[in-house]
Design an enzyme around this catalytic site. Sequence first.
Site, PDB file in Angstrom:
ATOM      1  N   GLY A  16     -16.631  32.055 -17.220  1.00 40.44           N
ATOM      2  CA  GLY A  16     -16.012  33.388 -17.079  1.00 40.44           C
ATOM      3  C   GLY A  16     -16.892  34.316 -16.262  1.00 40.44           C
ATOM      4  NE  ARG A  77     -12.862  29.562 -18.615  1.00 38.45           N
ATOM      5  CZ  ARG A  77     -13.899  30.242 -19.109  1.00 38.45           C
ATOM      6  NH1 ARG A  77     -15.055  29.665 -19.281  1.00 38.45           N
ATOM      7  NH2 ARG A  77     -13.765  31.509 -19.434  1.00 38.45           N
ATOM      8  CG  ASP A 108     -21.759  27.886 -24.250  1.00 41.95           C
ATOM      9  OD1 ASP A 108     -21.020  28.444 -23.411  1.00 41.95           O
ATOM     10  OD2 ASP A 108     -21.359  27.534 -25.362  1.00 41.95           O
ATOM     11  CB  THR A 131     -21.297  35.215 -21.069  1.00 42.93           C
ATOM     12  OG1 THR A 131     -20.329  35.530 -22.081  1.00 42.93           O
ATOM     13  CG2 THR A 131     -22.589  34.853 -21.761  1.00 42.93           C
ATOM     14  CG  ASP A 133     -18.487  36.207 -25.128  1.00 45.04           C
ATOM     15  OD1 ASP A 133     -17.760  37.182 -24.852  1.00 45.04           O
ATOM     16  OD2 ASP A 133     -18.074  35.030 -25.144  1.00 45.04           O
ATOM     17  CG  ASP A 135     -22.086  33.787 -26.716  1.00 44.57           C
ATOM     18  OD1 ASP A 135     -22.554  33.865 -25.562  1.00 44.57           O
ATOM     19  OD2 ASP A 135     -21.063  33.133 -26.976  1.00 44.57           O
ATOM     20  NE  ARG A 177     -15.294  30.665 -24.835  1.00 48.52           N
ATOM     21  CZ  ARG A 177     -14.372  30.410 -23.904  1.00 48.52           C
ATOM     22  NH1 ARG A 177     -13.282  29.800 -24.215  1.00 48.52           N
ATOM     23  NH2 ARG A 177     -14.578  30.762 -22.655  1.00 48.52           N
TER      24      ARG A 177
HETATM   25  N1  LIG Z   1     -20.072  18.704 -21.139  1.00 48.02           N
HETATM   26  C1  LIG Z   1     -19.966  19.078 -19.860  1.00 48.02           C
HETATM   27  N2  LIG Z   1     -20.173  18.164 -18.876  1.00 48.02           N
HETATM   28  C2  LIG Z   1     -20.083  18.520 -17.579  1.00 48.02           C
HETATM   29  N3  LIG Z   1     -19.760  19.759 -17.177  1.00 48.02           N
HETATM   30  C3  LIG Z   1     -19.542  20.701 -18.094  1.00 48.02           C
HETATM   31  C4  LIG Z   1     -19.641  20.419 -19.490  1.00 48.02           C
HETATM   32  N4  LIG Z   1     -19.369  21.559 -20.179  1.00 48.02           N
HETATM   33  C5  LIG Z   1     -19.101  22.499 -19.250  1.00 48.02           C
HETATM   34  N5  LIG Z   1     -19.207  21.993 -18.000  1.00 48.02           N
HETATM   35  C6  LIG Z   1     -18.957  22.665 -16.717  1.00 48.02           C
HETATM   36  O1  LIG Z   1     -19.311  24.035 -16.799  1.00 48.02           O
HETATM   37  C7  LIG Z   1     -18.158  24.845 -16.527  1.00 48.02           C
HETATM   38  C8  LIG Z   1     -18.251  26.167 -17.246  1.00 48.02           C
HETATM   39  O2  LIG Z   1     -18.246  25.947 -18.658  1.00 48.02           O
HETATM   40  P1  LIG Z   1     -17.349  26.900 -19.621  1.00 48.02           P
HETATM   41  O3  LIG Z   1     -15.965  26.954 -19.075  1.00 48.02           O
HETATM   42  O4  LIG Z   1     -17.554  26.426 -20.995  1.00 48.02           O
HETATM   43  O5  LIG Z   1     -17.948  28.354 -19.391  1.00 48.02           O
HETATM   44  P2  LIG Z   1     -19.354  28.973 -19.788  1.00 48.02           P
HETATM   45  O6  LIG Z   1     -20.352  28.626 -18.735  1.00 48.02           O
HETATM   46  O7  LIG Z   1     -19.702  28.587 -21.181  1.00 48.02           O
HETATM   47  O8  LIG Z   1     -19.055  30.535 -19.639  1.00 48.02           O
HETATM   48  P3  LIG Z   1     -18.200  31.499 -20.631  1.00 48.02           P
HETATM   49  O9  LIG Z   1     -18.083  30.818 -21.964  1.00 48.02           O
HETATM   50  O10 LIG Z   1     -18.998  32.746 -20.687  1.00 48.02           O
HETATM   51  O11 LIG Z   1     -16.907  31.722 -19.960  1.00 48.02           O
HETATM   52  C9  LIG Z   1     -16.991  23.961 -16.933  1.00 48.02           C
HETATM   53  O12 LIG Z   1     -15.810  24.363 -16.329  1.00 48.02           O
HETATM   54  C10 LIG Z   1     -17.455  22.589 -16.421  1.00 48.02           C
HETATM   55  O13 LIG Z   1     -17.261  22.485 -15.043  1.00 48.02           O
HETATM   56  O1  LIG Z   2     -10.765  34.279 -19.098  1.00 47.27           O
HETATM   57  P1  LIG Z   2     -10.608  33.124 -20.031  1.00 47.27           P
HETATM   58  O2  LIG Z   2     -10.843  31.821 -19.342  1.00 47.27           O
HETATM   59  O3  LIG Z   2      -9.327  33.197 -20.776  1.00 47.27           O
HETATM   60  O4  LIG Z   2     -11.786  33.212 -21.115  1.00 47.27           O
HETATM   61  C1  LIG Z   2     -11.817  34.164 -22.139  1.00 47.27           C
HETATM   62  C2  LIG Z   2     -13.150  34.067 -22.825  1.00 47.27           C
HETATM   63  O5  LIG Z   2     -14.177  34.371 -21.898  1.00 47.27           O
HETATM   64  C3  LIG Z   2     -15.006  35.409 -22.413  1.00 47.27           C
HETATM   65  O6  LIG Z   2     -14.530  36.635 -21.876  1.00 47.27           O
HETATM   66  C4  LIG Z   2     -16.440  35.217 -21.960  1.00 47.27           C
HETATM   67  O7  LIG Z   2     -16.979  34.045 -22.474  1.00 47.27           O
HETATM   68  C5  LIG Z   2     -14.774  35.357 -23.933  1.00 47.27           C
HETATM   69  O8  LIG Z   2     -15.099  36.566 -24.574  1.00 47.27           O
HETATM   70  C6  LIG Z   2     -13.317  35.009 -23.992  1.00 47.27           C
HETATM   71  O9  LIG Z   2     -13.016  34.331 -25.203  1.00 47.27           O
HETATM   72 MG   LIG Z   3     -19.200  29.475 -23.097  1.00 46.09          MG
END
Ligand SMILES: Nc1ncnc2c1ncn2[C@@H]1O[C@H](COP(=O)(O)OP(=O)(O)OP(=O)(O)O)[C@@H](O)[C@H]1O
Ligand SMILES: O=P(O)(O)OC[C@H]1O[C@](O)(CO)[C@@H](O)[C@@H]1O
Ligand SMILES: [Mg+2]
Length: 329
Positions: A16, A77, A108, A131, A133, A135, A177
């Site tokens: 995000g 994503r 994460d 992020t 959040d 978190d 989240r």
């Molecule tokens: N287990 C995994 N193996 C390979 N790639 C991963 C894995 N988990 C996440 N990723 C990659 O990282 C990208 C971002 O992860 P995710 O969508 O969980 O967002 P985030 O980095 O946690 O950010 P946020 O939760 O703040 O939106 C995923 O779309 C994917 O491309």
């Molecule tokens: O924009 P998306 O992909 O629906 O993701 C929403 C999530 O992303 C965040 O805005 C950031 O991790 C969370 O607070 C929320 O749950």
């Molecule tokens: Mg995340």
Amino acid sequence: MKRKKLEKIGVLTSGGDAPGMNAAIRAVTRAAISNKLKVVGIRHGYQGMIDGDFVPLRTRDVSGILHRGGTVLKTARSMEFRTEAGREKAYQNLKKEGIDACVVIGGDGSFTGALIFSQEYDIPFVGIPGTIDNDMYGTDYTIGYDTALNTVVEAVDKIRHTAASHDRLFFIEVMGREAGLLALSAGIAVGAEAILIPEAKILEKELDQFLKKGYKEKDRSGIVIVAEGGETGRVIKIAKAVEDNYPNLDVRVSILGHIQRGGKPSARDRIAATKMGVAAVEALLDDQKSIMIGLVKNFIVDHVPFNKAVKLNHSIDEDLIHIQSIINI
Ligand SMILES: Nc1ncnc2c1ncn2[C@@H]1O[C@H](COP(=O)(O)OP(=O)(O)OP(=O)(O)O)[C@@H](O)[C@H]1O
Ligand SMILES: O=P(O)(O)OC[C@H]1O[C@](O)(CO)[C@@H](O)[C@@H]1O
Ligand SMILES: [Mg+2]
């Protein structure tokens, strides 16, 4: 063994978006150039690695973005990066482009992806937590949190005007989240009558107390902040249950939604992002890999291994829960 000397690094935003990501892209680019490195922007997160969606970044390319929300590199994503075949394509493209190391700005999931990738291929990654959040384990701060918090406070202050004018009880859903820090902090900042977050069941009694005694008073309106907790619209069920039990109340629901992710980054977010961007490049030059840059104890830079940052939970600030339960009488 000493690594190959760095010549070119890639930078990407992933997961995000969050206000301040552009400030981080700018800082990474400028810190790298100051250290005689070349920089490549990888667009659309990990999907851009797979598609070879690269743009050179020079000093002027990151001018005028410090104050802008969102991410100029775009984000995604990527499901394909979760597959071995996708990561193999990504590696081939990084090699072809001559990218020796990467800085990934995200959450994460993004760091989990980076950890898996750098276990498979010899390309070091350093992460910057971005992020709203706030978190992530190992850092007191993630880019975007302060801006989002101020956005929530501004929106709820406005809702308070109409709530008071109509003597209404508002249930307002705040993003997060599985994480309630944004909701808890916002609730304290707006003087919410109750705050419902997944981490502190103890605060639920405030709502009961408010409904049973406080709300009976004439000319009384109220604000209840509810953390999304990974289920957008959770607030509707909660408000409905209250309405069913207290049919005389004039209840309204407001879901703030993605407005919380937008807007100009606050000064705090710009400074945090700039600090982390410089620290990320310095960490790569110092042969570090698979670490996240953290800011701890009043914004001092720290290095947190990815495997800790993604596995351990960031605990909620117990002090804030205590403050809320003392102040809300
Ligand atoms: N287990 C995994 N193996 C390979 N790639 C991963 C894995 N988990 C996440 N990723 C990659 O990282 C990208 C971002 O992860 P995710 O969508 O969980 O967002 P985030 O980095 O946690 O950010 P946020 O939760 O703040 O939106 C995923 O779309 C994917 O491309
Ligand atoms: O924009 P998306 O992909 O629906 O993701 C929403 C999530 O992303 C965040 O805005 C950031 O991790 C969370 O607070 C929320 O749950
Ligand atoms: Mg995340």
